[in-house]
Design a protein around this motif. Structure first.
Motif, PDB file in Angstrom:
ATOM      1  N   LYS A  55      -2.343  -4.507   1.053  1.00 42.00           N
ATOM      2  CA  LYS A  55      -1.763  -3.293   0.484  1.00 42.00           C
ATOM      3  C   LYS A  55      -2.762  -2.599  -0.444  1.00 42.00           C
ATOM      4  O   LYS A  55      -2.984  -1.393  -0.349  1.00 42.00           O
ATOM      5  CB  LYS A  55      -0.486  -3.642  -0.272  1.00 42.00           C
ATOM      6  CG  LYS A  55       0.265  -2.453  -0.775  1.00 42.00           C
ATOM      7  CD  LYS A  55       1.573  -2.879  -1.422  1.00 42.00           C
ATOM      8  CE  LYS A  55       2.358  -1.674  -1.875  1.00 42.00           C
ATOM      9  NZ  LYS A  55       3.632  -2.052  -2.473  1.00 42.00           N
TER      10      LYS A  55
ATOM     11  N   ASP B  83      -5.668  -1.126   1.576  1.00 44.28           N
ATOM     12  CA  ASP B  83      -5.357   0.135   2.253  1.00 44.28           C
ATOM     13  C   ASP B  83      -5.402   1.308   1.285  1.00 44.28           C
ATOM     14  O   ASP B  83      -5.901   2.384   1.622  1.00 44.28           O
ATOM     15  CB  ASP B  83      -3.988   0.059   2.926  1.00 44.28           C
ATOM     16  CG  ASP B  83      -3.994  -0.850   4.140  1.00 44.28           C
ATOM     17  OD1 ASP B  83      -5.088  -1.181   4.641  1.00 44.28           O
ATOM     18  OD2 ASP B  83      -2.903  -1.239   4.590  1.00 44.28           O
ATOM     19  N   TYR B  84      -4.892   1.117   0.083  1.00 44.29           N
ATOM     20  CA  TYR B  84      -4.948   2.182  -0.926  1.00 44.29           C
ATOM     21  C   TYR B  84      -6.397   2.498  -1.315  1.00 44.29           C
ATOM     22  O   TYR B  84      -6.793   3.667  -1.386  1.00 44.29           O
ATOM     23  CB  TYR B  84      -4.161   1.791  -2.185  1.00 44.29           C
ATOM     24  CG  TYR B  84      -2.687   2.006  -2.071  1.00 44.29           C
ATOM     25  CD1 TYR B  84      -2.145   3.280  -2.149  1.00 44.29           C
ATOM     26  CD2 TYR B  84      -1.828   0.941  -1.896  1.00 44.29           C
ATOM     27  CE1 TYR B  84      -0.776   3.474  -2.059  1.00 44.29           C
ATOM     28  CE2 TYR B  84      -0.462   1.119  -1.798  1.00 44.29           C
ATOM     29  CZ  TYR B  84       0.062   2.397  -1.882  1.00 44.29           C
ATOM     30  OH  TYR B  84       1.402   2.594  -1.778  1.00 44.29           O
TER      31      TYR B  84
ATOM     32  N   ARG C 192       1.330   1.349   7.033  1.00 45.87           N
ATOM     33  CA  ARG C 192       1.897   0.461   6.015  1.00 45.87           C
ATOM     34  C   ARG C 192       3.063   1.132   5.302  1.00 45.87           C
ATOM     35  O   ARG C 192       4.085   0.504   5.027  1.00 45.87           O
ATOM     36  CB  ARG C 192       0.835   0.079   4.999  1.00 45.87           C
ATOM     37  CG  ARG C 192       1.378  -0.725   3.839  1.00 45.87           C
ATOM     38  CD  ARG C 192       0.300  -1.354   3.022  1.00 45.87           C
ATOM     39  NE  ARG C 192      -0.576  -2.188   3.776  1.00 45.87           N
ATOM     40  CZ  ARG C 192      -0.293  -3.432   4.197  1.00 45.87           C
ATOM     41  NH1 ARG C 192       0.862  -3.947   3.917  1.00 45.87           N
ATOM     42  NH2 ARG C 192      -1.159  -4.132   4.874  1.00 45.87           N
TER      43      ARG C 192
END
Length: 186
Positions: free
Chosen positions: A114, A117-118, A183
């Protein structure tokens, strides 16, 4: 039915979702191909940004002895900005390549998916912006320089490689945007 009894305590087997991607039925998995393409793009960005910075930093010593023209990219703030932008993108591409290899080797222990991905989504766009702005500023400087000068040739090669690096980073940004949206939305 002498030896076979069904216990009511056993939960039934879950049925797969019609939206899930089954590897067993198709014998293909889309996930490794996205990771592999991402690693190739990161490696290409690493090489191109290094080449762009190197072309500005290294000039032929025989042509730099002529003192009619500035002999270093340090004399032009726009070329220094282009050099700095390419070094920053080189470091970012090296980090992303290292993280991608560690994720494949250690199954995502290095950083969570997570957060990754950011980070990738935000910094890919930031790196693309910095490369485009540095290349556009350097093009104006190249147009003001004398043609045939060693610094002019090095700056031209650097800008071409920098713009190519931007295209590679833009493709990486599309992949990271896909993973980011996948996501959040799915």
């Amino acid at each position: 039915m002498s030896g076979y009894t069904v216990s009511p305590a056993q939960p039934p087997l879950p049925t797969p979702s019609p939206f899930s991607y089954s590897v067993a039925s198709t014998r293909w998995n889309s996930s490794p191909s996205i990771h592999t393409a991402n690693l190739y793009l990161r490696f290409l960005a690493l090489v191109l940004s290094f080449g762009s910075a190197l072309s500005l930093a290294v000039l032929s010593p025989t042509e730099t002895k002529v003192k009619k023209h500035p002999t270093s990219f340090l004399d032009y703030p726009q070329l220094l900005y282009c050099f700095t932008a390419n070094i920053m993108v080189f470091l970012y591409a090296a980090y992303q390549l290292f993280k991608g290899i560690c994720d494949i080797a250690h199954r995502g222990i290095f950083i969570s998916d997570k957060v990754s991905d950011y980070i990738s989504f935000i910094f890919d766009h930031l790196a693309g912006y910095v490369l485009v702005s540095a290349s556009s500023v350097a093009v104006q400087t190249i147009q003001q320089m004398d043609n045939g000068n060693a610094l002019w040739k090095a700056a031209l090669v650097s800008v071409c490689m920098s713009f190519t690096t931007f295209l590679v980073i833009a493709a990486s940004a599309l992949l990271s945007g896909y993973k980011f949206c996948k996501r959040i939305i799915w």
